[in-house]
Enzyme design. Structure first.
Site, PDB file in Angstrom:
ATOM      1  N   GLU A  46       0.856  -1.189   0.000  1.00  0.00           N
ATOM      2  CA  GLU A  46       0.000   0.000   0.000  1.00  0.00           C
ATOM      3  C   GLU A  46       0.885   1.228   0.000  1.00  0.00           C
ATOM      4  OE1 GLU A  46      -2.804   0.506   3.264  1.00  0.00           O
ATOM      5  OE2 GLU A  46      -3.775   2.120   2.138  1.00  0.00           O
ATOM      6  N   CYS A 240      -6.515   0.989   2.552  1.00  0.00           N
ATOM      7  CA  CYS A 240      -7.506   2.074   2.527  1.00  0.00           C
ATOM      8  C   CYS A 240      -7.311   3.018   1.349  1.00  0.00           C
ATOM      9  CB  CYS A 240      -7.443   2.870   3.829  1.00  0.00           C
ATOM     10  SG  CYS A 240      -8.003   1.940   5.240  1.00  0.00           S
ATOM     11  N   ASN A 371     -11.832  -3.059  -0.384  1.00  0.00           N
ATOM     12  CA  ASN A 371     -10.742  -3.363   0.558  1.00  0.00           C
ATOM     13  C   ASN A 371     -11.308  -3.890   1.866  1.00  0.00           C
ATOM     14  OD1 ASN A 371      -8.213  -3.370   1.931  1.00  0.00           O
ATOM     15  ND2 ASN A 371      -8.710  -1.366   2.768  1.00  0.00           N
ATOM     16  N   GLU A 372     -11.345  -3.042   2.858  1.00  0.00           N
ATOM     17  CA  GLU A 372     -11.705  -3.506   4.207  1.00  0.00           C
ATOM     18  C   GLU A 372     -13.133  -3.063   4.511  1.00  0.00           C
ATOM     19  OE1 GLU A 372      -9.745  -1.526   7.604  1.00  0.00           O
ATOM     20  OE2 GLU A 372      -8.694  -3.417   7.832  1.00  0.00           O
TER      21      GLU A 372
HETATM   22  O1  AHR Z   1      -2.373  -1.596   6.755  1.00  0.00           O
HETATM   23  C1  AHR Z   1      -2.832  -0.336   7.140  1.00  0.00           C
HETATM   24  C2  AHR Z   1      -4.331  -0.196   6.988  1.00  0.00           C
HETATM   25  O2  AHR Z   1      -4.980  -1.069   7.854  1.00  0.00           O
HETATM   26  C3  AHR Z   1      -4.886  -0.548   5.648  1.00  0.00           C
HETATM   27  O3  AHR Z   1      -4.834   0.505   4.764  1.00  0.00           O
HETATM   28  C4  AHR Z   1      -6.309  -0.902   5.935  1.00  0.00           C
HETATM   29  O4  AHR Z   1      -6.835  -1.823   5.023  1.00  0.00           O
HETATM   30  C5  AHR Z   1      -6.274  -1.381   7.355  1.00  0.00           C
HETATM   31  O5  AHR Z   1      -7.204  -0.733   8.122  1.00  0.00           O
END
Ligand code: AHR
Length: 656
Positions: A46, A240, A371-372
């Site tokens: 990332e 993120c 993603n999350e």
């Molecule tokens: O790894 C850091 C962050 O943690 C990532 O961007 C996100 O997916 C998670 O909340």
């Protein structure tokens, strides 16, 4: 041979096993279990902590296009006492409409006048290496020269070159500089020499030595660290960053391919995410874009795993949703990405890939939808993506999200819904204290074998607490992760992918710790956690072998004093035993390889340990905690071995 009488050479010391060992590790060598996904152990990338700009992307000039909201951020006016001149940021008749700003430098000619760039929290130069300068330049008034000068942090001139003869239209100018010293905090000066004015844009300085020496490429030392892991996959571009704090700021892969000047700058969401770690100079130039990600995957032998926005902005921020009936363009982006990666060169997006220099396919097999994310809005959006993608591309495995926690309400909501939707792979995330990892190695023992597979997509032990700035990459956390990974490995029929997160961190510009690999403008080092990941990936094996541990101790919280998993490498004819001893006492074990007639007398042992659990690595001591290999002399498939305190050991046992 009587196992009680065997001797084992341990790290150069003879250890005599004169009594039955308290702990027995029994490996059913002739009862192979699940096949292990060759891509099992991978990388999560990332653009956080200056992971791309200021990290992997080797550009040395920050804000090269004057597109930051403060257009001179990263630049300082250089005006020696005699110099008279003027700087102005303009956007009329720009070089490129996508990044319209440029800098006009006007000098009275009394002395060189202009700007200097500070780089990304340090502009690193190495003596003996060549650096390519380039810029778009337009002559405006008169015919002044441009003087390019590299200075060390102490003001020493490291190299200089002059460029002359600019036309009235934008034109790329280039020069090569050779710094006479190494400096981690150098500066690049761009000065107008003589009376007149010029416009400059896309001011760039790249080391010629990049990964595979590609012009405008990636930092060779950082990619080497990735290649050395032998990763099975590379997940990109996050995290993120995929989601954006609002949808307008989401990651859009189509904006990241083609000429770099056309890749529109975007603020990085980590610029302002943490008030305690503000990073006002953090933007995405997308110099590292989707083509480069695919190319990187190919270079390091990792399967590409792109993650796309699913019509949801980060739920820790606005949580903005694209209405369901307007998801079309998002889904089309996914379809086009598959075509970009795999399509024939006569398809629209396959032709673009070919035009970028890669006519062959990138062999995309997996794609992440969101993603999350969590909640019903995610399920609704995933379902729409899946309906279209599964119909048009059944060959692509879809990765879906189970939220930010491994066991909260959001997680419990997601799983049954995703199971109902026949999801392929569910992405689980976990940032927790080391004890959580030690106590949860049996997490997957009871997962449904017929449901979706698991991608342990983000995990890292937090020595203090999640998002604490005091978290350390120490041996304690690394061993907890290794213990947990034995549980992932034992359950390779359910867990098909796993990656530590985040990956890179610029020591001068980070937002989040712990991270797998730390860098500054010139150096890079792997953490103990990096070596754990590397040891698992390099010692994967093809099938799981059942392991029974007897005589171990387990605390009421579920923490064991020893963890183990075993696999078999078919080609090498080796049994790979991984053992984690997180505690303060060495543990003597009896290892029984059942179903094996004989083994080679030499066993390769690789041990990761150190003086104490708080030990870690640093720029000064990059291998303070690093794997050490030794050969053990053994005698037959029943052997004793003492696992030193606070250690992770990999034994490679060649069968006869
Ligand atoms: O790894 C850091 C962050 O943690 C990532 O961007 C996100 O997916 C998670 O909340």
């Amino acid at each position: 041979m009587n196992p009680k009488l065997q001797t084992v050479l341990l790290a150069g010391t003879l250890v005599f096993a004169t009594a039955a060992s308290a702990v027995t590790i029994e490996i059913q060598s002739d009862q192979p279990g699940a096949k292990i996904n060759p891509a099992m152990w991978g990388i999560f990338f990332e653009d956080i902590n200056f992971g791309a700009d200021g990290g992997l992307y080797a550009e040395l000039v920050k804000n090269r296009g004057f597109e930051f909201p403060d257009p001179l951020m990263g630049w300082t006016k250089i005006s020696p006492s005699l110099a008279k001149g003027d700087l102005s940021v303009r956007d009329d008749a720009p070089f490129n409409a996508a990044n319209p700003h440029y800098l006009r430098l006007q000098s009275e000619g009394t002395a060189p006048f202009g700007v200097s760039n500070e780089g990304f929290r340090g502009l690193g130069l190495r003596q003996g290496e060549a650096y390519d300068f380039s810029a778009q330049v337009r002559g405006v008034v008169g015919s002044p020269a441009l003087s390019l000068q590299l200075y060390g942090a102490d003001g020493t001139l490291l190299d200089a070159v002059q460029l002359k003869g600019f036309s009235s239209g934008w034109k790329k100018v280039t020069a090569t500089l050779h710094p006479k010293d190494t400096d981690a905090n150098a500066r690049l000066c761009v000065l107008v020499d003589g009376k007149g004015a010029v416009d400059i844009d896309m001011v760039s300085l790249f080391p010629q030595h990049t990964w595979k020496n590609r012009p405008g490429g990636l930092r060779a030392d950082m990619v080497q660290m990735l290649a050395d892991m032998k990763p099975g996959f590379l997940r990109f571009p996050g995290g993120c960053i995929v989601e954006g704090s609002v949808l307008e700021r989401r990651y859009q892969w189509k904006n990241t391919i083609g000429p770099v000047e056309e890749r529109k700058l975007l603020i990085n969401r980590w610029n302002y995410e943490f008030l305690h770690r503000p990073t006002p100079d953090y933007f995405q130039s997308f110099g590292l874009g989707f083509f480069e990600y695919f190319q990187l995957c190919e270079d390091i032998g990792a399967q590409p795993l792109p993650i796309l926005n699913c019509g949801m902005a980060c739920q820790f921020n606005s949580g903005e949703l694209c209405p369901l009936d307007q998801l079309g363009p998002y889904i089309q982006d996914a379809l086009d990405l598959i075509e970009f990666a795999n399509g024939p060169t006569n398809s629209t997006w396959g032709a673009k890939r070919a035009a970028l220099g890669h006519p062959g396919p990138f062999n995309l097999k997996m794609l992440g939808v969101g993603n999350e994310q969590w909640g019903q809005p995610y399920i609704d959006r995933y379902a729409r993506f899946a309906t279209v993608l599964k119909e048009k591309h059944p060959e692509i495995q879809l990765v879906s999200a189970a939220g930010p926690s491994p066991d909260d309400e959001r997680f419990k909501f997601a799983w049954p819904k995703l199971r109902e939707l026949n999801a392929d792979i569910v992405d689980e995330h976990c940032y927790a204290k080391p004890d959580w990892f030690l106590a949860n190695t049996h997490r997957y023992d009871h997962y449904d074998r017929n449901g979706p597979k698991v991608f342990m997509g983000e995990y890292a032990a937090q020595s203090v607490a999640i998002v604490s700035t005091k978290n350390k990459n120490n041996l304690d956390c690394a061993l907890a992760e290794a213990a947990y990974m034995t549980g992932l490995e034992r359950n390779a029929d359910v867990v098909c992918l796993a990656s530590y997160a985040p990956l890179f961190s610029n020591a001068e510009a980070w937002q989040w710790t712990p991270d797998l690999i730390w860098v500054d403008s010139l150096h890079v080092y792997g953490t103990p956690n990096y070596y754990v990941q590397q040891l698992f990936a390099r010692n994967r094996g093809d099938v799981v072998l059942p392991v029974t541990l007897s005589g171990i101790e387990t605390s009421t919280a579920g923490v064991q004093n020893l963890y183990a998993s075993a696999t078999r490498d078919d080609q090498a004819g080796e049994i790979i035993l991984k053992v984690v001893n997180p505690g303060a006492a060495a543990i003597e074990t009896q290892i029984n390889l059942e179903g094996i007639a004989d083994i080679e007398p030499k066993v390769k042992a690789t041990v990761l340990t150190s003086a104490g659990l708080n030990e870690g690595n640093s720029f000064h001591a990059p291998r303070n905690v690093a794997p050490v290999e030794t050969d053990l002399n053994v005698d037959g498939p029943h052997l004793t071995h003492t696992f030193t305190q606070h250690s992770f050991t990999v034994l490679r046992i060649k069968t006869r």
